[in-house]
Design an enzyme around this catalytic site. Structure first.
Site, PDB file in Angstrom:
ATOM      1  N   TYR A  33      -6.206   1.150  21.677  1.00  0.00           N
ATOM      2  CA  TYR A  33      -7.638   1.168  21.312  1.00  0.00           C
ATOM      3  C   TYR A  33      -8.111  -0.268  21.058  1.00  0.00           C
ATOM      4  O   TYR A  33      -9.156  -0.681  21.564  1.00  0.00           O
ATOM      5  CB  TYR A  33      -7.815   2.039  20.065  1.00  0.00           C
ATOM      6  CG  TYR A  33      -9.220   2.118  19.520  1.00  0.00           C
ATOM      7  CD1 TYR A  33     -10.185   2.932  20.122  1.00  0.00           C
ATOM      8  CD2 TYR A  33      -9.594   1.397  18.381  1.00  0.00           C
ATOM      9  CE1 TYR A  33     -11.475   3.016  19.597  1.00  0.00           C
ATOM     10  CE2 TYR A  33     -10.877   1.481  17.860  1.00  0.00           C
ATOM     11  CZ  TYR A  33     -11.809   2.286  18.469  1.00  0.00           C
ATOM     12  OH  TYR A  33     -13.087   2.370  17.951  1.00  0.00           O
ATOM     13  N   ILE A  57     -16.952   3.400  10.061  1.00  0.00           N
ATOM     14  CA  ILE A  57     -18.219   4.139  10.025  1.00  0.00           C
ATOM     15  C   ILE A  57     -17.907   5.622   9.804  1.00  0.00           C
ATOM     16  O   ILE A  57     -16.942   6.158  10.378  1.00  0.00           O
ATOM     17  CB  ILE A  57     -18.995   3.949  11.353  1.00  0.00           C
ATOM     18  CG1 ILE A  57     -19.130   2.459  11.718  1.00  0.00           C
ATOM     19  CG2 ILE A  57     -20.366   4.626  11.288  1.00  0.00           C
ATOM     20  CD1 ILE A  57     -19.906   1.586  10.758  1.00  0.00           C
ATOM     21  N   LYS A 116     -10.983  -2.306  23.115  1.00  0.00           N
ATOM     22  CA  LYS A 116     -12.177  -2.826  22.440  1.00  0.00           C
ATOM     23  C   LYS A 116     -12.255  -4.355  22.548  1.00  0.00           C
ATOM     24  O   LYS A 116     -13.345  -4.920  22.611  1.00  0.00           O
ATOM     25  CB  LYS A 116     -12.188  -2.378  20.968  1.00  0.00           C
ATOM     26  CG  LYS A 116     -12.378  -0.867  20.798  1.00  0.00           C
ATOM     27  CD  LYS A 116     -13.713  -0.408  21.365  1.00  0.00           C
ATOM     28  CE  LYS A 116     -14.019   1.036  21.070  1.00  0.00           C
ATOM     29  NZ  LYS A 116     -15.312   1.469  21.629  1.00  0.00           N
TER      30      LYS A 116
HETATM   31  P1  NAP Z   1     -17.276  10.240  17.575  1.00  0.00           P
HETATM   32  O1  NAP Z   1     -18.043  10.755  16.430  1.00  0.00           O
HETATM   33  O2  NAP Z   1     -15.889  10.702  17.822  1.00  0.00           O
HETATM   34  O3  NAP Z   1     -18.166  10.437  18.894  1.00  0.00           O
HETATM   35  C1  NAP Z   1     -17.675  10.015  20.132  1.00  0.00           C
HETATM   36  C2  NAP Z   1     -18.733  10.223  21.192  1.00  0.00           C
HETATM   37  O4  NAP Z   1     -18.200   9.761  22.437  1.00  0.00           O
HETATM   38  C3  NAP Z   1     -19.086  11.690  21.373  1.00  0.00           C
HETATM   39  O5  NAP Z   1     -20.477  11.810  21.562  1.00  0.00           O
HETATM   40  C4  NAP Z   1     -18.326  12.088  22.642  1.00  0.00           C
HETATM   41  O6  NAP Z   1     -19.013  13.059  23.416  1.00  0.00           O
HETATM   42  C5  NAP Z   1     -18.359  10.769  23.408  1.00  0.00           C
HETATM   43  N1  NAP Z   1     -17.300  10.723  24.416  1.00  0.00           N
HETATM   44  C6  NAP Z   1     -15.960  10.752  24.240  1.00  0.00           C
HETATM   45  N2  NAP Z   1     -15.331  10.705  25.418  1.00  0.00           N
HETATM   46  C7  NAP Z   1     -16.314  10.649  26.367  1.00  0.00           C
HETATM   47  C8  NAP Z   1     -16.296  10.579  27.767  1.00  0.00           C
HETATM   48  N3  NAP Z   1     -15.146  10.562  28.460  1.00  0.00           N
HETATM   49  N4  NAP Z   1     -17.486  10.519  28.431  1.00  0.00           N
HETATM   50  C9  NAP Z   1     -18.655  10.559  27.753  1.00  0.00           C
HETATM   51  N5  NAP Z   1     -18.723  10.630  26.419  1.00  0.00           N
HETATM   52  C10 NAP Z   1     -17.563  10.668  25.729  1.00  0.00           C
HETATM   53  O7  NAP Z   1     -17.148   8.647  17.479  1.00  0.00           O
HETATM   54  P2  NAP Z   1     -18.115   7.549  16.834  1.00  0.00           P
HETATM   55  O8  NAP Z   1     -17.518   7.134  15.558  1.00  0.00           O
HETATM   56  O9  NAP Z   1     -19.517   7.992  16.889  1.00  0.00           O
HETATM   57  O10 NAP Z   1     -17.857   6.363  17.870  1.00  0.00           O
HETATM   58  C11 NAP Z   1     -18.851   5.849  18.747  1.00  0.00           C
HETATM   59  C12 NAP Z   1     -18.379   4.494  19.246  1.00  0.00           C
HETATM   60  O11 NAP Z   1     -18.229   3.598  18.134  1.00  0.00           O
HETATM   61  C13 NAP Z   1     -17.022   4.546  19.936  1.00  0.00           C
HETATM   62  O12 NAP Z   1     -17.014   3.661  21.022  1.00  0.00           O
HETATM   63  C14 NAP Z   1     -16.078   4.047  18.867  1.00  0.00           C
HETATM   64  O13 NAP Z   1     -14.919   3.497  19.412  1.00  0.00           O
HETATM   65  C15 NAP Z   1     -16.938   3.029  18.181  1.00  0.00           C
HETATM   66  N6  NAP Z   1     -16.506   2.716  16.817  1.00  0.00           N
HETATM   67  C16 NAP Z   1     -16.461   3.672  15.852  1.00  0.00           C
HETATM   68  C17 NAP Z   1     -16.038   3.330  14.574  1.00  0.00           C
HETATM   69  C18 NAP Z   1     -15.939   4.314  13.454  1.00  0.00           C
HETATM   70  O14 NAP Z   1     -15.403   3.965  12.375  1.00  0.00           O
HETATM   71  N7  NAP Z   1     -16.448   5.535  13.591  1.00  0.00           N
HETATM   72  C19 NAP Z   1     -15.667   1.999  14.297  1.00  0.00           C
HETATM   73  C20 NAP Z   1     -15.727   1.059  15.301  1.00  0.00           C
HETATM   74  C21 NAP Z   1     -16.154   1.422  16.560  1.00  0.00           C
HETATM   75  P3  NAP Z   1     -18.480  14.595  23.637  1.00  0.00           P
HETATM   76  O15 NAP Z   1     -18.186  15.142  22.276  1.00  0.00           O
HETATM   77  O16 NAP Z   1     -19.631  15.220  24.327  1.00  0.00           O
HETATM   78  O17 NAP Z   1     -17.248  14.481  24.507  1.00  0.00           O
END
Ligand code: NAP
Length: 244
Positions: free
Chosen positions: A152, A185, A156
């Site tokens: 991961y 987050i 990133k």
């Molecule tokens: P999340 O709640 O798990 O949501 C992930 C989203 O990505 C969902 O809408 C999911 O859609 C979509 N997704 C996953 N695989 C996909 C695919 N193959 N094609 C299209 N859509 C896909 O995660 P989040 O925390 O909101 O994360 C959003 C972004 O922020 C990610 O890139 C993550 O790495 C980054 N991020 C998050 C955090 C954190 O602490 N949460 C920290 C740093 C970075 P479906 O459910 O429809 O599959």
């Protein structure tokens, strides 16, 4: 004619918040989802009240054919895409030595190649009109590296390099490319962490709280606004001071 934004992975979490924030400004929103169709439909109901030129689009971002078809459909239904937010992402916690090639390909495929697929599909029209904004959602672990999240972190970190290089390549065409690097987050991505683990993470955050999806959505709003018109190739850390 209002602007149109494609937000990948907008069915829930950070992507959903970004979709809401942009719709509040009257921007037409293409809500991409992969598995969560019901949640994408529910979000569309809310968004339509704010910005009627919006719809949902299913595509696995790691699949180039699906992404190309999705972008074609958005362009013919909503209009040319002015803003792309590469937000879709997956994480998998575990020792690097225990990751299979399938796990590795999937994580690089969604987090890094997914952003490349979507950018490649929207760029011809952005280059033609000489305007556009691309925002890549990286992670604090792409900057600092995380034990047990090696693949991961690598994906990133790749997004950070992709942002800087693409910003140089398409800047002369009037397109800005920036990156947001969120800290911890509060979304389902962290639902596997125990309360004790979350408390431990919070202890390392200068502002003493876990971030919200809205914290990231506001940063996206800034990076697509005229207030940031001279900013490109930038990595904006939104982590409450977790990594200074
Ligand atoms: P999340 O709640 O798990 O949501 C992930 C989203 O990505 C969902 O809408 C999911 O859609 C979509 N997704 C996953 N695989 C996909 C695919 N193959 N094609 C299209 N859509 C896909 O995660 P989040 O925390 O909101 O994360 C959003 C972004 O922020 C990610 O890139 C993550 O790495 C980054 N991020 C998050 C955090 C954190 O602490 N949460 C920290 C740093 C970075 P479906 O459910 O429809 O599959």
């Amino acid at each position: 004619m209002s602007k149109v934004a494609l937000i990948t992975g907008a069915s829930r979490g950070i992507g959903k918040s970004i979709a809401m924030e942009l719709a509040k400004s009257g921007i037409g929103v293409a809500i991409n989802y992969n598995k969560s169709e019901e949640r994408a439909k529910e979000l569309l109901c809310e968004i339509k009240r704010l910005s009627s030129n919006s719809n949902i689009y299913k595509a696995d971002v790691s699949n180039e054919t699906e992404v190309t078809e999705m972008v074609h459909n958005i362009e013919s239904e909503l209009g040319n895409i002015d803003i792309l937010v590469n937000n879709a992402g997956i994480s998998q916690i575990g020792l690097f030595t225990e990751m299979t090639l399938f796990d590795i390909n999937r994580m690089i495929g969604v987090n890094l190649i997914g952003a490349m697929n979507a950018s490649k599909a929207v760029l011809p029209s952005m280059i033609h009109y000489k305007r556009g904004n691309i925002i890549n959602i990286s992670s604090i672990w792409g900057e600092a590296g995380a034990s047990c999240e090696v693949v991961y972190s690598a994906a990133k970190a790749g997004l950070i390099g992709f942002t800087k290089a693409l910003a140089k390549e398409v800047g002369p065409s009037g397109i800005r490319v920036n990156c947001i690097s969120p800290g911890v987050i509060d979304t389902e991505m962290n639902s596997g962490l125990s309360k004790a683990e979350m408390n431990e993470l919070t202890d390392g955050i200068s502002l003493c709280r876990i971030g919200t999806p809205e914290d990231i959505a506001k940063a996206v709003k800034f990076l697509i606004s005229d207030d940031s018109s001279y900013i490109t190739g930038h990595i904006l850390s939104v982590n409450g001071g977790m990594n200074i």
